[in-house]
Design a protein around this motif. Structure first.
Motif, PDB file in Angstrom:
ATOM      1  N   GLU A  14       0.856  -1.183   0.000  1.00  0.00           N
ATOM      2  CA  GLU A  14       0.000   0.000   0.000  1.00  0.00           C
ATOM      3  C   GLU A  14       0.888   1.227   0.000  1.00  0.00           C
ATOM      4  O   GLU A  14       1.750   1.406   0.877  1.00  0.00           O
ATOM      5  N   LYS A  57     -11.814  -2.103   0.576  1.00  0.00           N
ATOM      6  CA  LYS A  57     -11.465  -0.815  -0.007  1.00  0.00           C
ATOM      7  C   LYS A  57     -12.149   0.322   0.753  1.00  0.00           C
ATOM      8  O   LYS A  57     -13.302   0.208   1.168  1.00  0.00           O
ATOM      9  N   LYS A 103      -4.424  -8.147   3.250  1.00  0.00           N
ATOM     10  CA  LYS A 103      -4.865  -6.876   2.682  1.00  0.00           C
ATOM     11  C   LYS A 103      -4.407  -5.733   3.585  1.00  0.00           C
ATOM     12  O   LYS A 103      -4.381  -5.866   4.811  1.00  0.00           O
ATOM     13  N   GLN A 127      -4.996  -1.315   3.844  1.00  0.00           N
ATOM     14  CA  GLN A 127      -5.545  -0.056   3.348  1.00  0.00           C
ATOM     15  C   GLN A 127      -5.105   1.062   4.273  1.00  0.00           C
ATOM     16  O   GLN A 127      -5.353   1.016   5.478  1.00  0.00           O
ATOM     17  N   MET A 164     -16.267   1.996   4.031  1.00  0.00           N
ATOM     18  CA  MET A 164     -15.398   0.859   3.727  1.00  0.00           C
ATOM     19  C   MET A 164     -16.235  -0.208   3.043  1.00  0.00           C
ATOM     20  O   MET A 164     -17.291  -0.605   3.549  1.00  0.00           O
ATOM     21  N   SER A 186      -5.539   4.847   5.440  1.00  0.00           N
ATOM     22  CA  SER A 186      -6.599   5.859   5.404  1.00  0.00           C
ATOM     23  C   SER A 186      -6.169   7.036   4.537  1.00  0.00           C
ATOM     24  O   SER A 186      -5.057   7.549   4.674  1.00  0.00           O
ATOM     25  N   TYR A 187      -7.061   7.459   3.632  1.00  0.00           N
ATOM     26  CA  TYR A 187      -6.750   8.579   2.745  1.00  0.00           C
ATOM     27  C   TYR A 187      -6.765   9.916   3.472  1.00  0.00           C
ATOM     28  O   TYR A 187      -6.202  10.892   2.991  1.00  0.00           O
TER      29      TYR A 187
END
Length: 330
Positions: free
Chosen positions: A180, A272, A226, A228, A289, A230-231
């Motif tokens: 990521e 996602k 997986k 992800q 999410m 955080s944006y």
């Protein structure tokens, strides 16, 4: 709409530059393109009086053995072949697109091979490895990061040339499963491993800056599948392990344990976060999410204020905290 193909799909992604295009990678090595702007009459409606479901066929399919020859991972295959594709639209093709065999009779877009990179030729010292994931930074898509079965993460340029660090090394040998990229800096990469380790890398240092591991998880159940980041919250990221538990890490609170661990019954195949939506007012947009399972179910979870979007000022403060935190290890 329902997107169909002539083979089993292993991955799928929207085009960042042209949102109407969706690319799919198939297990037989071919790549398909769906164009959602195409006329509805070109495709079949499979709904009934109460539902309207459009079944879209690909607008273009690459020929078998003309691109990859095994399972596609976002135009990286498991054997280490990377292909950089060029998208050609009918209006700018000067007649070349009409002659292409993989194009549907209603289609207006194809892809052609621009560059082919063999990782096994670039890295002959790594014997018989398999590739597991490919990551590109939104800040500089010419840098390619590929995780491997040996735990080594290789780093190369889509444009050719040398990188400052050719490969990133794990703390202990264990298969790297997922990567990521940092969503707010081109400098940092997260990687998840079979042994449960989560490594932070800087793209200019081959050794991990920091290694996290959930000490409460039994070793055979800790395999990270997986990740992800955080944006909108630089100190927050999510992992999913082989036991189908999603762990929420918040470095503002702890770098020893995740702050929450949420188990799921079904096998999760995709996790996602929704992208950050810029709003003109000061009210942050909702954050979701999406979780998909191998049984075909899709769950959309609304994240609370603790994990959702925050104001620009709070984001900049958290970003500064993260950079100060991670730079201690550089």
């Amino acid at each position: 709409m329902l997107l169909v193909s002539f083979g089993e799909i292993s991955c799928c992604i929207f085009s960042l530059d042209c949102p109407s295009l969706i690319f799919g990678g198939l297990n037989n090595g071919t790549i398909v393109i769906w164009d959602t702007k195409e006329n509805l009459t070109c495709h079949k409606n499979v709904g009934n009086e109460s539902t309207n479901i459009l079944m879209r066929s690909p607008t273009y399919t690459t020929e078998i053995h003309q691109g990859h020859c095994c399972k596609i991972l976002c135009s990286l295959d498991e054997d280490g072949e990377v292909i950089v594709w060029s998208v050609i639209f009918k209006g700018s093709s000067r007649g070349r697109i009409v002659e292409n065999q993989g194009l549907a009779h209603w289609g207006a877009v194809i892809i052609t091979i621009n560059t082919r990179i063999s990782l096994k030729k670039l890295y002959p010292e790594i014997d018989d490895f398999k590739c597991t994931d490919l990551a590109l930074s939104q800040f500089d898509s010419s840098h390619l990061y590929i995780s491997t079965s040996y735990g080594i993460i290789v780093h190369c340029l889509a444009t050719g040339g040398r990188t400052s660090v050719k490969k990133f090394l794990p703390e202990t040998q264990s298969q790297a499963n997922c990567l990521e990229m940092c969503p707010f800096s081109p400098q940092y990469i997260l990687a998840g491993f079979d042994n449960g380790n989560i490594n932070f890398y800087s793209r200019v240092i081959e050794r991990p800056l920091m290694v996290l591991s959930n000490k409460d998880t039994i070793e055979e159940k800790c395999k990270i599948q997986k990740i992800q980041w955080s944006y909108n919250r630089p100190l927050l990221f999510y992992t999913k392990d082989i036991s189908n538990t999603i762990h929420i890490w918040n470095l503002k609170v702890s770098d020893m344990f995740p702050i929450y661990s949420v188990p799921f019954k079904d096998n999760i195949v995709c996790m996602k976060l929704s992208p950050v939506i810029k709003s003109n007012d000061d009210v942050p947009e909702k954050t979701y999410m999406m979780i998909a399972t191998d049984k075909g179910s899709v769950y959309v979870h609304l994240l609370d204020d603790e994990h959702g979007q925050q104001s620009l000022q709070e984001f900049e403060e958290d970003k500064k905290k993260f950079l100060n935190y991670i730079n201690r290890y550089v």
